[in-house]
Design a protein around this motif. Structure first.
Motif, PDB file in Angstrom:
ATOM      1  N   TYR A  64       0.853  -1.222  -0.011  1.00  0.00           N
ATOM      2  CA  TYR A  64       0.134   0.021  -0.022  1.00  0.00           C
ATOM      3  C   TYR A  64       0.833   1.220   0.079  1.00  0.00           C
ATOM      4  CZ  TYR A  64      -3.986  -2.860   0.920  1.00  0.00           C
ATOM      5  OH  TYR A  64      -5.167  -3.587   0.795  1.00  0.00           O
ATOM      6  N   GLY A  65       1.933   1.226   1.037  1.00  0.00           N
ATOM      7  CA  GLY A  65       2.707   2.257   0.807  1.00  0.00           C
ATOM      8  C   GLY A  65       3.579   2.306  -0.371  1.00  0.00           C
ATOM      9  N   TYR A  66       4.272   1.174  -0.824  1.00  0.00           N
ATOM     10  CA  TYR A  66       4.974   0.953  -1.943  1.00  0.00           C
ATOM     11  C   TYR A  66       4.284   1.662  -3.134  1.00  0.00           C
ATOM     12  CZ  TYR A  66       8.300  -1.255  -4.884  1.00  0.00           C
ATOM     13  OH  TYR A  66       9.341  -1.540  -6.012  1.00  0.00           O
ATOM     14  N   THR A  67       3.344   1.293  -3.387  1.00  0.00           N
ATOM     15  CA  THR A  67       2.311   1.635  -4.504  1.00  0.00           C
ATOM     16  C   THR A  67       2.538   3.243  -4.638  1.00  0.00           C
ATOM     17  OG1 THR A  67       1.205  -0.279  -4.635  1.00  0.00           O
ATOM     18  CG2 THR A  67       0.196   1.599  -5.831  1.00  0.00           C
ATOM     19  N   PHE A  68       1.987   3.881  -3.577  1.00  0.00           N
ATOM     20  CA  PHE A  68       1.708   5.105  -3.688  1.00  0.00           C
ATOM     21  C   PHE A  68       2.756   6.198  -3.505  1.00  0.00           C
ATOM     22  CE2 PHE A  68      -2.431   2.838  -2.928  1.00  0.00           C
ATOM     23  CZ  PHE A  68      -3.274   3.312  -3.738  1.00  0.00           C
ATOM     24  N   SER A  69       3.806   5.777  -3.219  1.00  0.00           N
ATOM     25  CA  SER A  69       4.954   6.416  -2.971  1.00  0.00           C
ATOM     26  C   SER A  69       5.889   6.844  -4.075  1.00  0.00           C
ATOM     27  CB  SER A  69       5.944   6.202  -1.732  1.00  0.00           C
ATOM     28  OG  SER A  69       6.516   4.790  -2.113  1.00  0.00           O
ATOM     29  N   GLN A  70       5.497   5.865  -5.149  1.00  0.00           N
ATOM     30  CA  GLN A  70       6.468   5.894  -6.284  1.00  0.00           C
ATOM     31  C   GLN A  70       6.772   7.267  -7.189  1.00  0.00           C
ATOM     32  OE1 GLN A  70       7.643   2.855  -8.199  1.00  0.00           O
ATOM     33  NE2 GLN A  70       7.383   1.826  -5.978  1.00  0.00           N
ATOM     34  N   VAL A  71       5.769   7.915  -7.440  1.00  0.00           N
ATOM     35  CA  VAL A  71       5.686   9.151  -8.273  1.00  0.00           C
ATOM     36  C   VAL A  71       6.217  10.379  -7.282  1.00  0.00           C
ATOM     37  CG1 VAL A  71       4.461  10.926  -9.595  1.00  0.00           C
ATOM     38  CG2 VAL A  71       3.734   8.403  -9.828  1.00  0.00           C
ATOM     39  N   PHE A  72       5.813  10.310  -6.108  1.00  0.00           N
ATOM     40  CA  PHE A  72       6.091  11.213  -5.128  1.00  0.00           C
ATOM     41  C   PHE A  72       7.696  10.974  -4.947  1.00  0.00           C
ATOM     42  CE2 PHE A  72       6.855  12.884  -0.679  1.00  0.00           C
ATOM     43  CZ  PHE A  72       6.671  14.021  -0.861  1.00  0.00           C
ATOM     44  N   GLY A  73       8.277   9.752  -4.723  1.00  0.00           N
ATOM     45  CA  GLY A  73       9.425   9.642  -4.492  1.00  0.00           C
ATOM     46  C   GLY A  73      10.572  10.147  -5.545  1.00  0.00           C
ATOM     47  N   ALA A  74       9.789   9.814  -6.882  1.00  0.00           N
ATOM     48  CA  ALA A  74      10.636  10.209  -8.180  1.00  0.00           C
ATOM     49  C   ALA A  74      10.631  11.691  -8.209  1.00  0.00           C
ATOM     50  CB  ALA A  74       9.818   9.727  -9.415  1.00  0.00           C
ATOM     51  N   TRP A  75       9.683  12.557  -7.828  1.00  0.00           N
ATOM     52  CA  TRP A  75       9.531  14.026  -7.806  1.00  0.00           C
ATOM     53  C   TRP A  75      10.734  14.375  -6.703  1.00  0.00           C
ATOM     54  CZ3 TRP A  75       8.456  17.432  -3.762  1.00  0.00           C
ATOM     55  CH2 TRP A  75       8.280  18.745  -4.343  1.00  0.00           C
ATOM     56  N   CYS A  76      10.446  13.899  -5.526  1.00  0.00           N
ATOM     57  CA  CYS A  76      11.501  14.318  -4.501  1.00  0.00           C
ATOM     58  C   CYS A  76      12.962  13.966  -4.888  1.00  0.00           C
ATOM     59  CB  CYS A  76      11.224  13.372  -3.156  1.00  0.00           C
ATOM     60  SG  CYS A  76       9.814  13.936  -2.075  1.00  0.00           S
ATOM     61  N   GLY A  77      13.233  12.817  -5.603  1.00  0.00           N
ATOM     62  CA  GLY A  77      14.612  12.762  -6.042  1.00  0.00           C
ATOM     63  C   GLY A  77      15.185  13.982  -7.133  1.00  0.00           C
ATOM     64  N   ARG A  78      14.300  14.169  -7.905  1.00  0.00           N
ATOM     65  CA  ARG A  78      14.582  15.235  -8.612  1.00  0.00           C
ATOM     66  C   ARG A  78      14.552  16.621  -8.121  1.00  0.00           C
ATOM     67  NH1 ARG A  78      13.657  14.622 -14.267  1.00  0.00           N
ATOM     68  NH2 ARG A  78      13.289  16.950 -14.514  1.00  0.00           N
ATOM     69  N   ARG A  79      13.756  16.829  -7.032  1.00  0.00           N
ATOM     70  CA  ARG A  79      13.727  18.312  -6.408  1.00  0.00           C
ATOM     71  C   ARG A  79      14.844  18.269  -5.276  1.00  0.00           C
ATOM     72  NH1 ARG A  79      14.284  22.118  -4.158  1.00  0.00           N
ATOM     73  NH2 ARG A  79      12.788  23.785  -3.352  1.00  0.00           N
ATOM     74  N   PHE A  80      15.246  17.331  -4.432  1.00  0.00           N
ATOM     75  CA  PHE A  80      16.005  17.083  -3.513  1.00  0.00           C
ATOM     76  C   PHE A  80      17.414  16.535  -3.639  1.00  0.00           C
ATOM     77  CE2 PHE A  80      11.803  17.558  -1.592  1.00  0.00           C
ATOM     78  CZ  PHE A  80      11.917  19.071  -1.089  1.00  0.00           C
ATOM     79  N   GLY A  81      17.652  15.649  -4.633  1.00  0.00           N
ATOM     80  CA  GLY A  81      18.823  14.980  -4.990  1.00  0.00           C
ATOM     81  C   GLY A  81      18.378  13.629  -4.674  1.00  0.00           C
ATOM     82  N   ARG A  82      18.722  12.831  -5.823  1.00  0.00           N
ATOM     83  CA  ARG A  82      18.112  11.534  -5.934  1.00  0.00           C
ATOM     84  C   ARG A  82      19.045  10.574  -4.954  1.00  0.00           C
ATOM     85  NH1 ARG A  82      18.475  13.073 -11.542  1.00  0.00           N
ATOM     86  NH2 ARG A  82      16.376  12.897 -12.521  1.00  0.00           N
TER      87      ARG A  82
END
Length: 463
Positions: free
Chosen positions: A78-96
């Motif tokens: 449940y957590g794994y599914t819905f964090s994917q896009v947000f995680g990709a955005w965070c990586g681009r914004r704060f450093g992968r």
């Protein structure tokens, strides 16, 4: 020493160990649940008083029925599914690199706390597993973003094969290790050990890995030049550039990756149920079922090595998109056939494991098929494209265990029929995933993924 080894190969090694780490945080429960649950072999049997799960622990374990076991196993997703896009955005914004490192630390700490939370209340344990999945969900899309920067096109299949070899390596090592620990010391220690290993990897990751070649002091000028020239000056790999959501969501190749990933993840999550299947079907104890469950994944490690070499050789001679489709068609056809044979042939545990070995080995083609395709069509936005696809596929992570639990409850008088329906469903998903990718997949960089985009010419529905 570090300058003697190309930095992108160090990234490959740390990616492999990262997959081992995150997979161990996921599957530690799959092994230990046989020891944790008093009624694991009696599918559907539910002890009185198990409604209050926080007080259901007795001398044999927790009294969870099949649906509750499915919830415990699937909660991670449940957590794994819905964090994917947000995680990709965070990586681009704060450093992968920073986002992956911090997320891995948090997931590891929560894993160590799992036994404490479970002894307080079942739902605290479920909440922790959801959070672990959410932190772990940042890893794969961000890694795809890193490979869009670090990897030349002809090497992508090889790097991804090395990275994803961590999945069978973890299963081959963690299944028997967790089974041994649970049998010898108790299921709690499976969480303590895997969480501690996660903390060690997190520290090494933050010390050794950098977001791009320009930031890494160990990158040689030759490697930096090779990477930039092979990726191409026109390809957008700037992590600060705005995500082109409208173009991404209108792209047929993107939807080919998303839909194909959704279906091919269902059979890939069957490994969560393998120890329970062997325990319930052949009456094996926790250590035996965990040890046997590792065998298909030992074989799969060799399949990844062969796949990486095959992809490198084919990519030198043929158009990359055709290579992706050809290997996927061959591998998934064989994987589906092996599952069908397993449901129709009675040959005991040996035939079952042989079919699982074939299925898992053949399914490795997803790495140089769908997963590599996300980098092929949009190197600079591959993390976002992969996040969308993996989010769709990860829905199967919680649907599959619960679907299996529902089947086992529905066929309580004939448990073998429940497993047969489950594996035939998986075979059908392989066929659907292949058909979609053959129809919509591509190996060409999309116009919207390049540095200069003329909006009047970009429709998103590009080859």
């Amino acid at each position: 020493m570090c300058r003697e080894i190309p930095a992108r190969w160090i990234l490959s090694l740390m990616g492999l160990l990262g997959v081992v780490n995150l997979t161990s945080l996921r599957i530690n429960l799959s092994s230990s649940i046989v020891d944790m649950v008093s009624n694991a072999s009696n599918i559907g049997y539910h002890h009185e008083g198990a409604g209050n799960l926080s007080s259901a622990h007795n001398q044999h374990g927790f009294s969870w029925n099949a649906n509750e076991q499915g919830l415990a196993l699937g909660s991670y997703f449940y957590g794994y599914t819905f964090s994917q896009v947000f995680g990709a955005w965070c990586g681009r914004r704060f450093g992968r690199v920073r986002v992956i490192g911090v997320s891995a630390i948090m997931a590891s700490l929560l894993t160590i706390l799992n036994p404490v939370l479970l002894n307080i209340h079942f739902w605290l344990f479920v909440a922790a597993r959801i959070c672990i999945g959410a932190f772990a969900g940042t890893f794969y899309p961000i890694m795809h973003g890193l490979w869009g920067i670090w990897s030349p096109p002809e090497e992508r299949g090889g790097h991804l094969s090395i990275q994803y070899a961590g999945l069978p390596l973890a299963a081959a090592v963690i299944y028997p290790l967790c089974g041994f620990i649970a049998e010898k010391y108790g299921w709690q220690y499976t969480f303590y050990c895997t969480g501690a290993l996660g903390l060690v990897w997190s520290g090494a990751w933050l010390l050794l890995i950098f977001d791009n070649p320009a930031d890494n002091p160990n990158v040689t000028p030759e490697e930096a030049k090779q990477t930039s020239l092979s990726i191409g000056e026109e390809v957008n790999t700037d992590r600060t550039d705005d995500v082109k959501w409208s173009n991404i969501l209108k792209s047929l190749p993107v939807w080919g990756i998303i839909l194909s990933t959704f279906f091919d993840h269902m059979p890939s999550y069957l490994y969560l149920l393998l120890p329970t299947y062997l325990h319930a079907t052949y009456n094996l104890n926790v250590q035996q079922s965990s040890m046997l469950s590792s065998i298909p994944y030992v074989v799969k490690i060799a399949a990844y090595a062969f796949l990486g070499l095959l992809d490198w050789c084919l990519s030198k001679r043929y158009e990359i998109g055709n290579v992706r489709k050809a290997v996927k068609l061959t591998g998934y056809s064989l994987a589906a056939l092996s599952l069908i044979i397993m449901t129709q042939v009675t040959g005991g545990v040996t035939i079952t494991l042989l079919c699982f070995c074939i299925q898992e080995s053949a399914a490795t083609v997803s790495v140089t098929g769908i997963k590599a395709s996300a980098i092929d069509i949009a190197p600079g936005f591959s993390g976002v494209v992969f996040a969308l696809a993996n989010s769709a596929g990860s829905i199967m992570g919680f649907l599959t265990p619960q679907y299996a639990g529902a089947l086992r409850e529905a066929y309580i008088e004939n448990p073998n029929k429940a497993w047969e329906v489950l594996y035939l469903t998986a075979a059908a998903c392989y066929i659907l995933a292949t058909a979609i990718f053959l129809l919509l997949g591509s190996g060409k960089v999309q116009q919207w993924a390049k540095r200069e985009v003329d909006d009047t010419e970009t429709t998103g529905l590009i080859d």
